[in-house]
Design a protein around this motif. Sequence first.
Motif, PDB file in Angstrom:
ATOM      1  N   TRP A  33       0.838  -1.199   0.000  1.00 42.49           N
ATOM      2  CA  TRP A  33       0.000   0.000   0.000  1.00 42.49           C
ATOM      3  C   TRP A  33       0.875   1.253   0.000  1.00 42.49           C
ATOM      4  O   TRP A  33       1.886   1.311   0.704  1.00 42.49           O
ATOM      5  N   ARG A  34       0.463   2.250  -0.774  1.00 45.96           N
ATOM      6  CA  ARG A  34       1.101   3.575  -0.769  1.00 45.96           C
ATOM      7  C   ARG A  34       0.002   4.631  -0.841  1.00 45.96           C
ATOM      8  O   ARG A  34      -1.034   4.432  -1.481  1.00 45.96           O
ATOM      9  N   HIS A  35       0.259   5.767  -0.212  1.00 44.51           N
ATOM     10  CA  HIS A  35      -0.693   6.879  -0.174  1.00 44.51           C
ATOM     11  C   HIS A  35       0.082   8.137  -0.558  1.00 44.51           C
ATOM     12  O   HIS A  35       1.137   8.415   0.018  1.00 44.51           O
ATOM     13  N   ARG A  82       5.040  10.421  -1.095  1.00 44.89           N
ATOM     14  CA  ARG A  82       4.377   9.444  -0.228  1.00 44.89           C
ATOM     15  C   ARG A  82       3.978  10.064   1.103  1.00 44.89           C
ATOM     16  O   ARG A  82       4.731  10.830   1.692  1.00 44.89           O
ATOM     17  N   ARG A  83       2.804   9.681   1.577  1.00 44.04           N
ATOM     18  CA  ARG A  83       2.433  10.009   2.947  1.00 44.04           C
ATOM     19  C   ARG A  83       3.141   9.039   3.891  1.00 44.04           C
ATOM     20  O   ARG A  83       3.298   7.855   3.570  1.00 44.04           O
ATOM     21  N   GLN A 110       3.634   6.273   6.599  1.00 38.91           N
ATOM     22  CA  GLN A 110       2.767   5.202   7.069  1.00 38.91           C
ATOM     23  C   GLN A 110       3.600   4.184   7.836  1.00 38.91           C
ATOM     24  O   GLN A 110       4.815   4.097   7.672  1.00 38.91           O
ATOM     25  N   ARG A 111       2.930   3.408   8.682  1.00 35.26           N
ATOM     26  CA  ARG A 111       3.643   2.478   9.552  1.00 35.26           C
ATOM     27  C   ARG A 111       4.324   1.370   8.760  1.00 35.26           C
ATOM     28  O   ARG A 111       5.459   1.005   9.036  1.00 35.26           O
ATOM     29  N   SER A 112       3.637   0.827   7.779  1.00 36.70           N
ATOM     30  CA  SER A 112       4.181  -0.276   6.995  1.00 36.70           C
ATOM     31  C   SER A 112       3.448  -0.344   5.671  1.00 36.70           C
ATOM     32  O   SER A 112       2.232  -0.131   5.624  1.00 36.70           O
ATOM     33  N   PRO A 113       4.176  -0.648   4.566  1.00 45.47           N
ATOM     34  CA  PRO A 113       3.481  -0.795   3.283  1.00 45.47           C
ATOM     35  C   PRO A 113       2.576  -2.027   3.229  1.00 45.47           C
ATOM     36  O   PRO A 113       1.798  -2.188   2.297  1.00 45.47           O
ATOM     37  N   PRO A 141      -3.198   2.158   4.714  1.00 41.25           N
ATOM     38  CA  PRO A 141      -3.061   3.409   5.455  1.00 41.25           C
ATOM     39  C   PRO A 141      -4.406   3.906   5.979  1.00 41.25           C
ATOM     40  O   PRO A 141      -5.470   3.444   5.555  1.00 41.25           O
ATOM     41  N   ASP A 142      -4.346   4.844   6.912  1.00 43.49           N
ATOM     42  CA  ASP A 142      -5.560   5.401   7.491  1.00 43.49           C
ATOM     43  C   ASP A 142      -6.458   5.972   6.387  1.00 43.49           C
ATOM     44  O   ASP A 142      -6.003   6.690   5.507  1.00 43.49           O
ATOM     45  N   ALA A 157      -7.905   4.343   4.018  1.00 44.36           N
ATOM     46  CA  ALA A 157      -7.851   3.633   2.742  1.00 44.36           C
ATOM     47  C   ALA A 157      -9.164   2.925   2.424  1.00 44.36           C
ATOM     48  O   ALA A 157      -9.681   3.009   1.306  1.00 44.36           O
TER      49      ALA A 157
END
Length: 283
Positions: free
Chosen positions: A225-227, A250-251, A253-256, A260-261, A263
């Motif tokens: 995941w990427r944001h 990229r925003r 985030q804890r882990s790809p 993300p929040d 999503a």
Amino acid sequence: MVPADVPPAAAEHEPGSPPALLTAALHPGGLHLRLAAPAVEDLLVALSRGDGAWEDVDVLPAGSAEEVLEVPASAGDRVRVGSEDGARTSEPVRVVDPAAAPPQPEVAPEVAAVPEQPATDDSPAQPEEASEDEVPEEDREALWQLANALQERHGDWDAHPEGRVLHVHGRFGNTFRVAAEGISLAAGGAAAVCAISSRGDYTLLVASGRELLRAEERAGVPTQWRHYDLPAHLDAAALAQNPDVERRCRRPQRSPLVPPDGALALLREAGIDVSAPLDRCSA
């Protein structure tokens, strides 16, 4: 949609160094590379033709453990991957031609089969992707216009709407770039594009204003995941073409491996069934 555990091979290389490059093989789409584990950073791909000088030919994106690059090569050439600063590189491997020798067996990732449960009156309702009848006529027409435009550009692609998502199928290696081209060509007219390669890899992009959500899956690798937040002068296609710009947008985030929040809410707003596989396609 529940991300799988990280494959054990992800921990088999020395910390700080690129994963081992297992194979490099000729492929109808270019050069097929396979790593021992998903890359934790973008890696430069270098090629030595006939034991000549090394030259950088492409970038293997972070999260990839297997990729087909549009790079011309010949059997016997050497390939290696390394950090973008050149300080860390893998051991080189020779390019092989699968057509000239028996292919090496590959172990398919285990997928737990989930039996279908019969529907009952007490069964909880599941969110469903919007059907053709539920998509407004003007939106459906815009999706078909986008599909036709992509197929005019790329005659070997098959593009068609699935509800409110445009699905693009073809023999391409970088599904991120294909999905990004669709989002950019729509110029705000399509909220979601899913590019699915002939190998089954896919990238789903969902756009909301200048916000871009990316879900990507490749053979044997959990969903990544990427944001992103896109600046006003940049579109999705330009983002996908430039690894350095992609990282800067990229925003945090804890882990790809974790959505993300926000999503799931963004996926539902785009008409995507979050209870089904992200690349589901009925056509």
